[in-house]
Design a protein around this motif. Sequence first.
Motif, PDB file in Angstrom:
ATOM      1  N   ASN A  72       0.822  -1.218   0.000  1.00 32.81           N
ATOM      2  CA  ASN A  72       0.000   0.000   0.000  1.00 32.81           C
ATOM      3  C   ASN A  72       0.851   1.262   0.000  1.00 32.81           C
ATOM      4  O   ASN A  72       0.519   2.244  -0.667  1.00 32.81           O
ATOM      5  CB  ASN A  72      -0.965   0.006   1.181  1.00 32.81           C
ATOM      6  CG  ASN A  72      -2.095  -0.979   0.990  1.00 32.81           C
ATOM      7  OD1 ASN A  72      -2.465  -1.318  -0.131  1.00 32.81           O
ATOM      8  ND2 ASN A  72      -2.636  -1.481   2.088  1.00 32.81           N
ATOM      9  N   ARG A  73       1.976   1.244   0.743  1.00 34.46           N
ATOM     10  CA  ARG A  73       2.888   2.405   0.725  1.00 34.46           C
ATOM     11  C   ARG A  73       3.429   2.627  -0.671  1.00 34.46           C
ATOM     12  O   ARG A  73       3.456   3.753  -1.169  1.00 34.46           O
ATOM     13  CB  ARG A  73       4.030   2.217   1.717  1.00 34.46           C
ATOM     14  CG  ARG A  73       3.722   2.663   3.113  1.00 34.46           C
ATOM     15  CD  ARG A  73       4.959   2.846   3.958  1.00 34.46           C
ATOM     16  NE  ARG A  73       5.681   1.630   4.249  1.00 34.46           N
ATOM     17  CZ  ARG A  73       5.472   0.851   5.303  1.00 34.46           C
ATOM     18  NH1 ARG A  73       4.525   1.156   6.182  1.00 34.46           N
ATOM     19  NH2 ARG A  73       6.201  -0.216   5.503  1.00 34.46           N
ATOM     20  N   LEU A  74       3.877   1.565  -1.310  1.00 37.54           N
ATOM     21  CA  LEU A  74       4.413   1.688  -2.670  1.00 37.54           C
ATOM     22  C   LEU A  74       3.341   2.208  -3.623  1.00 37.54           C
ATOM     23  O   LEU A  74       3.607   3.082  -4.444  1.00 37.54           O
ATOM     24  CB  LEU A  74       4.955   0.344  -3.144  1.00 37.54           C
ATOM     25  CG  LEU A  74       6.220  -0.137  -2.424  1.00 37.54           C
ATOM     26  CD1 LEU A  74       6.461  -1.613  -2.696  1.00 37.54           C
ATOM     27  CD2 LEU A  74       7.421   0.700  -2.816  1.00 37.54           C
ATOM     28  N   LYS A  75       2.135   1.703  -3.480  1.00 41.55           N
ATOM     29  CA  LYS A  75       1.030   2.155  -4.333  1.00 41.55           C
ATOM     30  C   LYS A  75       0.734   3.632  -4.100  1.00 41.55           C
ATOM     31  O   LYS A  75       0.513   4.389  -5.049  1.00 41.55           O
ATOM     32  CB  LYS A  75      -0.217   1.312  -4.039  1.00 41.55           C
ATOM     33  CG  LYS A  75      -1.384   1.614  -4.938  1.00 41.55           C
ATOM     34  CD  LYS A  75      -2.566   0.695  -4.627  1.00 41.55           C
ATOM     35  CE  LYS A  75      -3.717   0.989  -5.548  1.00 41.55           C
ATOM     36  NZ  LYS A  75      -4.862   0.099  -5.282  1.00 41.55           N
ATOM     37  N   SER A  76       0.750   4.062  -2.840  1.00 40.43           N
ATOM     38  CA  SER A  76       0.441   5.467  -2.545  1.00 40.43           C
ATOM     39  C   SER A  76       1.497   6.419  -3.108  1.00 40.43           C
ATOM     40  O   SER A  76       1.199   7.575  -3.379  1.00 40.43           O
ATOM     41  CB  SER A  76       0.256   5.691  -1.042  1.00 40.43           C
ATOM     42  OG  SER A  76       1.478   5.610  -0.358  1.00 40.43           O
ATOM     43  N   TYR A  77       2.727   5.924  -3.304  1.00 42.05           N
ATOM     44  CA  TYR A  77       3.785   6.730  -3.914  1.00 42.05           C
ATOM     45  C   TYR A  77       3.885   6.492  -5.419  1.00 42.05           C
ATOM     46  O   TYR A  77       4.822   6.946  -6.058  1.00 42.05           O
ATOM     47  CB  TYR A  77       5.132   6.463  -3.230  1.00 42.05           C
ATOM     48  CG  TYR A  77       5.229   7.168  -1.902  1.00 42.05           C
ATOM     49  CD1 TYR A  77       5.749   8.452  -1.806  1.00 42.05           C
ATOM     50  CD2 TYR A  77       4.755   6.569  -0.735  1.00 42.05           C
ATOM     51  CE1 TYR A  77       5.813   9.115  -0.593  1.00 42.05           C
ATOM     52  CE2 TYR A  77       4.811   7.224   0.484  1.00 42.05           C
ATOM     53  CZ  TYR A  77       5.338   8.488   0.543  1.00 42.05           C
ATOM     54  OH  TYR A  77       5.394   9.149   1.748  1.00 42.05           O
ATOM     55  N   LYS A  78       2.902   5.741  -5.951  1.00 41.23           N
ATOM     56  CA  LYS A  78       2.819   5.471  -7.399  1.00 41.23           C
ATOM     57  C   LYS A  78       4.074   4.796  -7.957  1.00 41.23           C
ATOM     58  O   LYS A  78       4.573   5.134  -9.032  1.00 41.23           O
ATOM     59  CB  LYS A  78       2.501   6.756  -8.165  1.00 41.23           C
ATOM     60  CG  LYS A  78       1.142   7.338  -7.811  1.00 41.23           C
ATOM     61  CD  LYS A  78       0.886   8.626  -8.551  1.00 41.23           C
ATOM     62  CE  LYS A  78      -0.489   9.174  -8.365  1.00 41.23           C
ATOM     63  NZ  LYS A  78      -0.980   9.433  -7.061  1.00 41.23           N
ATOM     64  N   VAL A  79       4.580   3.838  -7.192  1.00 43.87           N
ATOM     65  CA  VAL A  79       5.769   3.090  -7.588  1.00 43.87           C
ATOM     66  C   VAL A  79       5.327   1.826  -8.320  1.00 43.87           C
ATOM     67  O   VAL A  79       4.464   1.082  -7.841  1.00 43.87           O
ATOM     68  CB  VAL A  79       6.619   2.716  -6.350  1.00 43.87           C
ATOM     69  CG1 VAL A  79       7.850   1.931  -6.754  1.00 43.87           C
ATOM     70  CG2 VAL A  79       7.008   3.971  -5.570  1.00 43.87           C
ATOM     71  N   LYS A  80       5.909   1.582  -9.490  1.00 42.94           N
ATOM     72  CA  LYS A  80       5.628   0.369 -10.255  1.00 42.94           C
ATOM     73  C   LYS A  80       6.385  -0.775  -9.600  1.00 42.94           C
ATOM     74  O   LYS A  80       7.602  -0.699  -9.423  1.00 42.94           O
ATOM     75  CB  LYS A  80       6.089   0.572 -11.709  1.00 42.94           C
ATOM     76  CG  LYS A  80       6.208  -0.677 -12.523  1.00 42.94           C
ATOM     77  CD  LYS A  80       4.878  -1.154 -13.035  1.00 42.94           C
ATOM     78  CE  LYS A  80       5.111  -2.295 -14.038  1.00 42.94           C
ATOM     79  NZ  LYS A  80       4.231  -3.386 -13.902  1.00 42.94           N
ATOM     80  N   VAL A  81       5.661  -1.835  -9.221  1.00 41.64           N
ATOM     81  CA  VAL A  81       6.245  -2.930  -8.449  1.00 41.64           C
ATOM     82  C   VAL A  81       6.464  -4.173  -9.311  1.00 41.64           C
ATOM     83  O   VAL A  81       5.572  -4.597 -10.055  1.00 41.64           O
ATOM     84  CB  VAL A  81       5.341  -3.282  -7.243  1.00 41.64           C
ATOM     85  CG1 VAL A  81       5.873  -4.497  -6.491  1.00 41.64           C
ATOM     86  CG2 VAL A  81       5.205  -2.086  -6.314  1.00 41.64           C
ATOM     87  N   PHE A  82       7.653  -4.751  -9.162  1.00 39.11           N
ATOM     88  CA  PHE A  82       7.985  -6.047  -9.746  1.00 39.11           C
ATOM     89  C   PHE A  82       8.209  -7.010  -8.580  1.00 39.11           C
ATOM     90  O   PHE A  82       8.886  -6.654  -7.611  1.00 39.11           O
ATOM     91  CB  PHE A  82       9.268  -5.975 -10.583  1.00 39.11           C
ATOM     92  CG  PHE A  82       9.129  -5.163 -11.833  1.00 39.11           C
ATOM     93  CD1 PHE A  82       8.674  -5.748 -13.007  1.00 39.11           C
ATOM     94  CD2 PHE A  82       9.459  -3.816 -11.839  1.00 39.11           C
ATOM     95  CE1 PHE A  82       8.547  -4.992 -14.169  1.00 39.11           C
ATOM     96  CE2 PHE A  82       9.343  -3.057 -12.992  1.00 39.11           C
ATOM     97  CZ  PHE A  82       8.879  -3.650 -14.165  1.00 39.11           C
ATOM     98  N   ARG A  83       7.656  -8.228  -8.681  1.00 40.49           N
ATOM     99  CA  ARG A  83       7.763  -9.214  -7.600  1.00 40.49           C
ATOM    100  C   ARG A  83       8.246 -10.547  -8.147  1.00 40.49           C
ATOM    101  O   ARG A  83       7.669 -11.080  -9.085  1.00 40.49           O
ATOM    102  CB  ARG A  83       6.396  -9.423  -6.946  1.00 40.49           C
ATOM    103  CG  ARG A  83       5.873  -8.221  -6.229  1.00 40.49           C
ATOM    104  CD  ARG A  83       4.468  -8.427  -5.730  1.00 40.49           C
ATOM    105  NE  ARG A  83       4.298  -9.650  -4.958  1.00 40.49           N
ATOM    106  CZ  ARG A  83       3.218  -9.926  -4.230  1.00 40.49           C
ATOM    107  NH1 ARG A  83       2.212  -9.059  -4.180  1.00 40.49           N
ATOM    108  NH2 ARG A  83       3.125 -11.056  -3.566  1.00 40.49           N
TER     109      ARG A  83
END
Length: 107
Positions: A72-83
């Motif tokens: 959620n933190r990453l999403k709120s900072y609009k960071v594109k996530v790779f897992r």
Amino acid sequence: KKSFLFTGDAETRAEADMVKAKKDLRADVLKVGHHGAKTSTSATLLKAAKPTYAVISVGKNAYGHPTPEVLNRLKSYKVKVFRTDKQGTIIATTNGTTLTFNVKPIY
């Protein structure tokens, strides 16, 4: 012109110390701390690093990593996530000017 920040297993206190040291932590790519544990990748670090991309190195685990708090933190900072648990091997390539990602699926 492209930068990466690898935080290892640093937790929020260590991240705060990094920010307090007044070093330039800006990074195009952030390697998310401690497999996405809620004790890492704080809002303080995200404000300082301003990453465009994040890579979470994680597999199936009993700890619930990556945690919803970190995602959620990453999403709120609009960071594109790779897992790695969802996409397999994540390969970031740069020539210093451009940045590309390749994903090698698990299957």
